[in-house]
Design an enzyme around this catalytic site. Structure first.
Site, short mmCIF file in Angstrom:
data_model
loop_
_atom_site.label_atom_id
_atom_site.label_comp_id
_atom_site.label_asym_id
_atom_site.label_seq_id
_atom_site.Cartn_x
_atom_site.Cartn_y
_atom_site.Cartn_z
N CYS A 2 31.44 36.46 66.70
CA CYS A 2 30.51 35.52 66.06
C CYS A 2 29.06 35.95 66.27
O CYS A 2 28.74 36.62 67.24
CB CYS A 2 30.68 34.13 66.67
SG CYS A 2 32.36 33.53 66.59
N ARG A 27 28.73 42.44 63.24
CA ARG A 27 29.60 41.96 64.32
C ARG A 27 30.95 41.51 63.80
O ARG A 27 31.87 41.27 64.57
CB ARG A 27 28.90 40.82 65.08
CG ARG A 27 27.61 41.23 65.75
CD ARG A 27 26.84 40.01 66.25
NE ARG A 27 27.53 39.31 67.31
CZ ARG A 27 27.48 39.68 68.60
NH1 ARG A 27 26.78 40.73 68.93
NH2 ARG A 27 28.13 39.02 69.51
N TRP A 74 33.75 34.44 63.59
CA TRP A 74 34.93 35.33 63.64
C TRP A 74 36.03 34.47 64.24
O TRP A 74 36.00 34.13 65.42
CB TRP A 74 34.60 36.53 64.52
CG TRP A 74 35.60 37.62 64.52
CD1 TRP A 74 35.84 38.52 63.52
CD2 TRP A 74 36.52 37.97 65.57
NE1 TRP A 74 36.83 39.40 63.87
CE2 TRP A 74 37.27 39.08 65.12
CE3 TRP A 74 36.78 37.46 66.81
CZ2 TRP A 74 38.26 39.68 65.90
CZ3 TRP A 74 37.76 38.06 67.59
CH2 TRP A 74 38.50 39.15 67.13
N ASN A 98 30.03 30.79 70.39
CA ASN A 98 30.70 32.09 70.38
C ASN A 98 31.51 32.17 71.66
O ASN A 98 31.00 31.87 72.74
CB ASN A 98 29.66 33.23 70.34
CG ASN A 98 30.33 34.60 70.24
OD1 ASN A 98 31.55 34.69 70.09
ND2 ASN A 98 29.53 35.65 70.32
N GLY A 99 32.80 32.50 71.54
CA GLY A 99 33.64 32.60 72.75
C GLY A 99 34.82 31.65 72.64
O GLY A 99 35.18 31.22 71.54
N LYS A 487 40.74 55.61 64.31
CA LYS A 487 39.77 55.58 63.21
C LYS A 487 40.47 55.27 61.89
O LYS A 487 40.03 54.46 61.10
CB LYS A 487 39.03 56.92 63.14
CG LYS A 487 37.99 57.08 64.24
CD LYS A 487 36.80 56.22 63.92
CE LYS A 487 35.92 55.74 65.04
NZ LYS A 487 36.53 55.00 66.11
N GLU A 490 41.73 51.57 61.87
CA GLU A 490 40.73 50.49 61.79
C GLU A 490 39.92 50.58 60.49
O GLU A 490 39.34 49.58 60.07
CB GLU A 490 39.81 50.49 62.99
CG GLU A 490 38.96 51.71 63.20
CD GLU A 490 38.05 51.56 64.43
OE1 GLU A 490 37.70 50.44 64.80
OE2 GLU A 490 37.68 52.60 65.00
#
Ligand code: AGP
Length: 610
Positions: A2, A27, A74, A98-99, A487, A490
């Site tokens: 987030c 992010r 997120w 966030n968290g 790589k 993702e």
């Protein structure tokens, strides 16, 4: 992860907050929202999806107030949706978070029992309920936050405003990063520097379990128990245009191409070219005292940083004969590790904010063992917590897929291993100077492998048709095989596995057929011949081989579908050369699939939650 922005000031809060959220897009997120004062109240606008959607909803919305908060979410608790997007507003209190609130179930049950109307599936909304409820008694937003914090468990950062206090913002940090930008008559709170530096370079770093209270142009810093804290505001160096794309289609491609410069830049603080010796004073005034006592090193990291640590294990054991173990940060603290004070714990993290890595570092510090960080973000939580510090010095890495931070880590692990080798007298003066010379002359070789950009641009169409990829390597090339596979996973969301080449015959070789691409990382070193036979085994089973070797290796060229040659280099530096084509390959396959290269789905640049 987030992104959070909070603003009080003379500028239009909508513009400041939206530009801040855009700067935090890298992010990773799936919904966004703002809550800004307007005509005495707080107006909230939220949207699922990218910021463009929220921008569209805000186009004709004006706000008359000076204060507001914004968030890119997120998803952790509750699917991505407008209903679950932040800010969450309860009785005039609006909050972004966030968290993770670990005890959210017990809080939710207690709120439901007391008749609270819960609108979302998130843990964040529950905190807004608790603060709104407390505010009725304390009549102070700051006191309400102090009252609620002891009820919450977990690593989380929150920023909260209330309709009753139009010039105030209260923020709490424990885990996910929060910084305060102290401007002229304005204050901006955000998850990262990118959102703040367009307005001010005066930064107040907030430590864990601390509270910031913005009251108009003023601010105050407190412990979570309410004790006032005095801390110096730092004036940071920042070069905005460097953080832009500079004509590249994506940050990631720009960052791949920056590597010759950033690898040289990473080296610069640690090499005295005149005396041809290494300078390690910047690690800490006590660096010699700490390092002379080290008889074992444990490297702890996640993801790509973990793979750089794997390369470091080979380098340090071969050059300095110090035993090294490499640990996944997400596993480390849960296996009750035996932590010894004669062991140096080296944490590698580009962001310096990865929750698992931070948690592992805290566990090590509790046991009083020496800690070292190799990270890119100065004054990040990791950087501010360890005994010895090395910096990747590769400027901001914006692409979620790490590239230049990885190669900076590799060159600095070479520096560190060489220094330790000389300190422990495993390298004599000649070998020491030779290795330093190799390292110093190395960065320009990277330009040669960047030339594979056009090759992968043209073969991406062919590569994306494979059903899967096996990346194999031996020795110091094995971590590069793992990194190359990561790589592709993702960025192109394709099945790709990294394997030790010697392991193929223990199962994976059954996977090989004409639809499987085998990427063989085999530069010239003491295990080359062994890997060559693995390449032959793969070809014999119809595998389509993409081989990476040193110079024009005729045997590999004959067998491989594609052969990529690396310039001649010392074994300790081959990993940096070998990884660049793999970065380019993943980039172009992803781009040819039309994916968001800089912000791949489900991923975050810094995983600040467990
Ligand atoms: C790498 O491309 C990924 N973005 C990810 O594996 C990353 O390396 C990992 O999350 C660790 O991040 P850090 O280096 O900031 O700790």
């Amino acid at each position: 992860m987030c992104g959070i922005v909070g603003y009080y000031g003379h500028q239009n809060p909508k513009n400041v907050i939206m530009s801040g959220l855009k700067a935090l897009e890298y992010r990773g997120y799936d919904s966004a929202g703002v809550a800004i004062f307007d005509k005495g109240g707080v107006k909230r606008v939220r949207a699922e999806g990218k910021l463009e959607k929220l921008e569209g909803q805000l186009k004709n919305v004006n706000f008359t107030g000076h204060t507001g908060i914004g968030h890119t979410r997120w998803a952790t608790h509750g699917i991505p949706s407008e209903r679950n997007a932040h800010p969450h507003t309860v009785d005039g209190v609006s909050l972004v978070h966030n968290g993770i609130i670990e005890n959210y179930v017990e809080i939710k049950n207690e709120l439901l029992k007391s008749g609270a109307k819960i609108q979302s599936d998130t843990d964040s909304e529950l905190v807004a309920h608790l603060i709104a409820r407390s505010l009725k008694k304390t009549k102070s937003l700051l006191k309400s936050v102090f009252a609620v914090l002891p009820k919450l468990k977990g690593a989380f950062s929150i920023v909260v405003i209330s309709e009753e206090y139009p010039d105030e913002i209260v923020a709490f940090k424990n885990g996910p990063p929060l910084l305060l930008g102290v401007g002229k008559g304005e204050n901006i709170i955000a998850s990262d520097l990118q959102a703040i530096v367009p307005y001010t370079k005066n930064i107040l770093y907030i430590e864990d379990n601390e509270v910031i209270h913005v009251d108009g142009k003023e601010y105050a810093l407190y412990s979570h128990k309410g004790k006032k804290i005095k801390r110096k505001v730092e004036k940071i160096q920042w070069n905005q245009e460097k953080a832009e794309k500079q004509g590249y289609p994506h940050f990631m491609l720009k960052e791949i191409y920056e590597q010759p410069r950033t690898v040289a830049q990473a080296l610069q603080p640690y090499v005295d070219l005149e005396k041809m010796q290494l300078k390690m004073e910047s690690l800490s005034p006590k660096y010699e005292d700490i390092l002379s006592k080290v008889n074992r090193i444990v490297v702890v990291a996640c993801g790509t940083s973990y793979y750089s640590g794997m390369v470091g294990e080979y380098l340090i054991e071969k050059l300095a004969k110090i035993p090294v173990e490499i640990e996944l940060a997400s596993e480390f603290r849960y296996r009750q590790p035996i932590i010894s004070k004669s062991t140096l714990y080296l944490f590698i993290s580009q962001s310096g904010e990865t929750a698992d890595t931070i948690a592992a570092m805290k566990l090590v510090k509790e046991h009083g063992a020496p800690t070292m960080a190799l990270c890119n973000v100065r004054l990040s939580t990791l950087d501010r917590s360890v005994d010895l510090k090395m910096y990747m010095n590769c400027d901001s890495e914006i692409g979620v897929a790490s590239t230049k931070a990885f190669t900076s880590s590799l060159i600095l692990l070479n520096v560190f291993a060489t220094y330790l080798g000389y300190l422990k007298q495993e390298l004599n003066q000649k070998e020491y100077v030779e290795q330093i010379r190799r390292i110093v002359d190395f960065p320009s070789l990277i330009d040669k492998v960047l030339a594979y950009n056009s090759f992968f641009k043209s073969t991406a169409e062919q590569l994306k048709k494979f059903k899967g990829f096996l990346y194999i390597g031996r020795g110091v090339s094995y971590p590069i095989a793992l990194e190359g596979a990561l790589k592709l996973k993702e960025l192109a969301y394709m099945h790709a596995e990294g394997y030790s080449a010697g392991e193929m015959k223990h199962g994976p070789i059954a996977l090989i057929d004409k639809k499987m691409a085998i990427v063989v990382v085999a530069p010239e070193d003491d295990v080359f011949e062994k890997t060559l036979s693995n390449l032959e085994e793969a070809c014999a089973r119809g595998g389509q081989v993409i081989a990476i070797g040193t110079e024009q290796n005729e045997k590999m060229k004959k067998l491989a579908l594609h052969y990529l040659s690396l310039p001649q280099a010392h074994w300790s530096l081959n990993p940096i050369l070998a990884v660049v084509p793999l970065q380019l390959m993943a980039y172009h396959v992803s781009d040819s699939l039309g994916y968001d290269v800089d912000q791949p789905r489900n991923l975050a640049k810094s995983v600040t939650v467990e």
